[in-house]
Design an enzyme around this catalytic site. Sequence first.
Site, PDB file in Angstrom:
ATOM      1  N   GLU A 133     -13.216  -3.830  10.791  1.00  0.00           N
ATOM      2  CA  GLU A 133     -11.801  -3.470  10.704  1.00  0.00           C
ATOM      3  C   GLU A 133     -11.639  -2.062  10.140  1.00  0.00           C
ATOM      4  O   GLU A 133     -10.884  -1.233  10.667  1.00  0.00           O
ATOM      5  CB  GLU A 133     -11.069  -4.488   9.825  1.00  0.00           C
ATOM      6  N   GLY A 134     -12.358  -1.779   9.061  1.00  0.00           N
ATOM      7  CA  GLY A 134     -12.284  -0.453   8.463  1.00  0.00           C
ATOM      8  C   GLY A 134     -12.819   0.621   9.386  1.00  0.00           C
ATOM      9  O   GLY A 134     -12.233   1.705   9.510  1.00  0.00           O
TER      10      GLY A 134
END
Length: 442
Positions: A183-184
């Site tokens: 996600e990051g």
Amino acid sequence: MRFPKLAFIFMFVGCLVVYLTYVKRHYDDSKLSVPEQLPQYRTDTRKHPTSGQVVSESFQYGIMFDAGSTGTRIHIFKFQMEPNEAPKLAHETFRAIKPGLSAYADEPEKSKEGILELLNVAKDTVPEVLWSSTPLMLRATAGLRLLPGEKATILLDKVREVFSESLFLYKPDSVSIMDGTDEGMSAWITINFLIGALHGTETPTVGMLDLGGGSTQITFALQDEITIQTSPIDYVTSFQMFNISHALYSHSYLGLGLMSARLAVLGGIEGQPLAGPQELVSPCLAPDYSGQWEHAEVLYTVKGQKPGEPIYESCLRKVEKMIYKQVRKAEEVKNMDFYAFSYYYDRAVDLGLIDERTGGTVRVSDYIEGAKKVCNNMSAGGIKESPFLCLDLTYISVLLQELDFPPDKELKLARQINNAETSWALGAAFHCIESFRKHGTC
């Protein structure tokens, strides 16, 4: 013994037939191993606005569902494809609905209605001739990561049922729970793609901070060898995009998103209702406040402590105790530009630090001073913008300092850059489209 010439000719022709049959069968088998449908370009022709010449443009669509903890969003990307160049984002269509998928954990069948609503947006956006070659994907984040495994699986299966009937290019593994680090990294790709830092230009990359409801992420390009050597192995990752390799520091802190952290500061435990008439009493709330707050399908009764010590100082100690040793400092963050998203943005809007539509720039000290002001106003019986604003701002200011951002550090806040949403969805869509093209899977 000599073979007659006619017999030799028959033998040669027979061998040739056998060889050609083998080649055809091998070719047919190889065709079957290729995915039935791959993302295709659509080529449109138009007249150049100044020269009047007819030019051709190739486009590829991709649909990414973001199943977050507080809502579900659809991103429909239209990419302009040019030979030997990085794709360009020609347009993005965005819609969002509430609540998030995790709200239907006990009634999974009801989750289909919202997914169908958003799919209709996609059908109105993507030309029908391209539906079968437009990848359709869903990634769930912290909201589903925090659910018991069986409940999360059932919800994702309901999404798969809807997607399988959509007529878009879909594979079962296109629907999944996203790892926090992915996600990051995807959000980092998005922001750096939008500012032009991934296209082989001189534009330096920027770092990314995201504060969701259930988790928070930090990602930046590694520049110091010491950081690589001293960081845990799962904090460092690398990948290649547009023929350039990138080494990243990326970590997701599950349970330190704003809503999960709020619960922890209030004294609750994730997923555990209070027994009977119990209440969560907190120094971070106004002394005369009493109300109810719902989080992850659990309804809590919360109230402020009786008047005594100043609210800000009491709340600060509570937040610092909760976050103690849960976050790792990253020395490099002091020396590079960072963009911050989600609740970082929302709470800056609540404070009046940035315009809700256009965003802006804030310092870490703005969150610190904002927390003091809001908490003190509550203590003095002033206007309560939100019963949780004191707690939220105090938590954000402590979190940033724990990550090693000094008070004078500036952060850029933006919901959109060049009319595109600054979320992880664009970066994840890039990855999936390339994976579809190369392997027929996402």
